[in-house]
Design a protein around this motif. Structure first.
Motif, PDB file in Angstrom:
ATOM      1  N   THR A 162       0.836  -1.190   0.000  1.00 35.57           N
ATOM      2  CA  THR A 162       0.000   0.000   0.000  1.00 35.57           C
ATOM      3  C   THR A 162       0.878   1.250   0.000  1.00 35.57           C
ATOM      4  N   ASP A 164      -0.376   4.050   1.083  1.00 40.98           N
ATOM      5  CA  ASP A 164      -0.823   4.895   2.206  1.00 40.98           C
ATOM      6  C   ASP A 164      -1.417   4.024   3.317  1.00 40.98           C
ATOM      7  N   ASP A 165      -2.750   3.966   3.411  1.00 40.17           N
ATOM      8  CA  ASP A 165      -3.369   3.192   4.489  1.00 40.17           C
ATOM      9  C   ASP A 165      -3.309   1.693   4.200  1.00 40.17           C
ATOM     10  N   GLU A 169      -6.831  -0.593   8.070  1.00 41.70           N
ATOM     11  CA  GLU A 169      -7.099   0.824   8.359  1.00 41.70           C
ATOM     12  C   GLU A 169      -8.252   1.332   7.515  1.00 41.70           C
ATOM     13  N   ALA A 170      -8.341   0.849   6.271  1.00 41.98           N
ATOM     14  CA  ALA A 170      -9.441   1.267   5.391  1.00 41.98           C
ATOM     15  C   ALA A 170     -10.771   0.868   6.034  1.00 41.98           C
ATOM     16  N   ASP A 172     -11.185   0.247   9.342  1.00 43.86           N
ATOM     17  CA  ASP A 172     -11.328   0.919  10.642  1.00 43.86           C
ATOM     18  C   ASP A 172     -11.648   2.411  10.497  1.00 43.86           C
ATOM     19  N   LYS A 173     -10.925   3.089   9.585  1.00 42.09           N
ATOM     20  CA  LYS A 173     -11.129   4.537   9.447  1.00 42.09           C
ATOM     21  C   LYS A 173     -12.452   4.853   8.758  1.00 42.09           C
ATOM     22  N   SER A 174     -12.837   4.025   7.771  1.00 44.15           N
ATOM     23  CA  SER A 174     -14.132   4.235   7.119  1.00 44.15           C
ATOM     24  C   SER A 174     -15.252   3.965   8.120  1.00 44.15           C
ATOM     25  N   SER A 215      -3.819   1.510  -2.761  1.00 48.96           N
ATOM     26  CA  SER A 215      -4.009   2.808  -2.117  1.00 48.96           C
ATOM     27  C   SER A 215      -5.422   2.837  -1.551  1.00 48.96           C
ATOM     28  N   SER A 217      -6.334   5.504   0.892  1.00 44.89           N
ATOM     29  CA  SER A 217      -6.679   6.767   1.550  1.00 44.89           C
ATOM     30  C   SER A 217      -7.809   7.479   0.801  1.00 44.89           C
ATOM     31  N   LYS A 220     -11.160   6.250   2.051  1.00 43.60           N
ATOM     32  CA  LYS A 220     -11.509   6.894   3.330  1.00 43.60           C
ATOM     33  C   LYS A 220     -12.131   8.277   3.066  1.00 43.60           C
TER      34      LYS A 220
END
Ligand code: KG4
Ligand code: ZN
Length: 338
Positions: A162, A164-165, A169-170, A172-174, A215, A217, A220
């Motif tokens: 990746t 970035d994220d 994380e994709a 969790d952050k979303s 990628s 990010s 998100k």
């Protein structure tokens, strides 16, 4: 041979007891204390809190593992612990504990790379490192999204990662943008079961056959924009559909690239591992695409997808069998393995 595997790289304090037989590996116990409740209020992992919780829980978790395995501490013959990568304070608790215990018991102690542990979790029930074959491994966790080419004798080549994220994380952050708790991966997966994956098309970044990088990010940001535009009420009413669409976007791009990587490298075996490999839609879609292309997919059982002690002991067992395990060797950071 009785092994103790210790994992403390992030927010799980985990100990497992494994029995290594000639042709198989038995998990006698695989115990874990999850710190999720301690970190939830902060919306993510607080490293300082994680170290303190490991310190508090590592002895009780070991005691539980010994009890469940019906084993006494004196019966342990080898210890493996996660040496890297991870949160420094958390790693140090596990490393110190493992080394002190090994010294006291007069036994050997080995530092293991966490990501290698994830890869080996998929091999555990096979009882062997398939030494004469090459694999592609897609490692998808909260901190990593990597495609690696694995050759016999633990030779790794990085072929994609990746930018970035990470995939975890994709999720969790979303999930956070959607108002879900931390970590959101398992919750999104649960909600998505009742949703329509074609409800909304979230973006698939770097979706070109030539690239094996990822990628997330942009995804998100797209979720953030979607929530802003549609409003909280709409999101709550359509949560299952949004989760299914979001999960589909992540599973689609991960499975496309993993199969492309196997085809490009002429490899017939594909390993899916790491916390996100617990996602049933990802497993289903990857299985479908892999089998269409004559690729054999190997996944850990769901209980071994997220961080655990058994995968760390398994990596030590496979390395030892390949005569590549050296006591107190300096465990290289993941990117130095290549
Ligand atoms: O491997 P892991 O336990 O810890 C790290 O090494 O990072 O992975 C944790 C990640 C988290 O981001 C979590 O949301 C995700 O794995 N995860 C899932 C599922 N279960 C855990 N993501 C999607 N679907 C799941 N069922
Ligand atoms: Zn992990």
């Amino acid at each position: 041979m009785i092994w103790l595997g210790i994992e403390s790289s992030c927010d799980d304090t985990a100990c497992a007891i494994l029995r290594e037989n000639k042709d198989s590996i038995e998990i006698l116990s695989n115990c874990l204390y999850s710190q999720i409740d301690e970190h939830k209020a902060w919306g993510g992992i607080v490293p300082e809190l994680a170290s303190r919780a490991h310190l508090e829980k590592i002895v009780p978790v070991l005691e539980q593992a010994l009890e469940q395995a019906n084993t006494s501490i004196e019966e342990i013959e080898q210890i493996a612990f996660t040496a890297s990568p991870g949160l420094m304070g958390s790693l140090l608790v596990g490393a110190n504990f493992a080394q002190g215990l090994a010294k006291d018991l007069g036994i050997e102690c080995y530092g293991i790379n966490h990501l290698e542990g994830h890869i080996c979790s998929a091999m555990l029930d096979k009882g062997e490192w398939l030494a004469d074959k090459s694999f592609i491994a897609l490692i998808v966790s909260g901190g990593h999204t990597e495609l690696v080419l694995l050759k016999p004798k633990f030779k790794y080549t990085s072929i994609g990662k990746t930018r970035d994220d990470a995939a975890g994380e994709a999720f969790d952050k979303s999930g956070k943008q959607l108002g879900l708790g931390y970590p959101a991966g398992a919750e999104i997966s649960r909600l998505a079961k009742n949703g329509n994956k074609n409800f909304y098309e979230f973006p698939r970044a770097l979706n070109e056959p030539t690239s094996l990088d990822f990628s997330f990010s942009g995804l998100k940001t797209a979720v953030n924009r979607y929530v802003q535009t549609k409003g909280k009420e709409f999101v709550e009413e359509n949560m299952a559909n949004i989760c299914a669409s979001l999960q589909e976007a992540i599973a689609d791009i991960l499975s496309l690239k993993a199969v492309n990587a196997a085809k490009k490298n002429n490899v017939e075996n594909l390993i899916l591992c790491g916390g996100v490999s617990a996602n049933s839609r990802l497993r289903e879609l990857l299985e479908e695409r892999a089998s269409k292309n004559g690729i054999n997919l190997i996944c850990p059982p769901p209980a071994l997808c997220t961080d655990n002690g058994a995968m760390i002991a398994a990596a030590a067992i496979f390395r030892k069998r390949a005569e590549l395990l050296v006591e107190n060797r300096e465990v290289k950071a993941w990117n130095e393995l290549f």
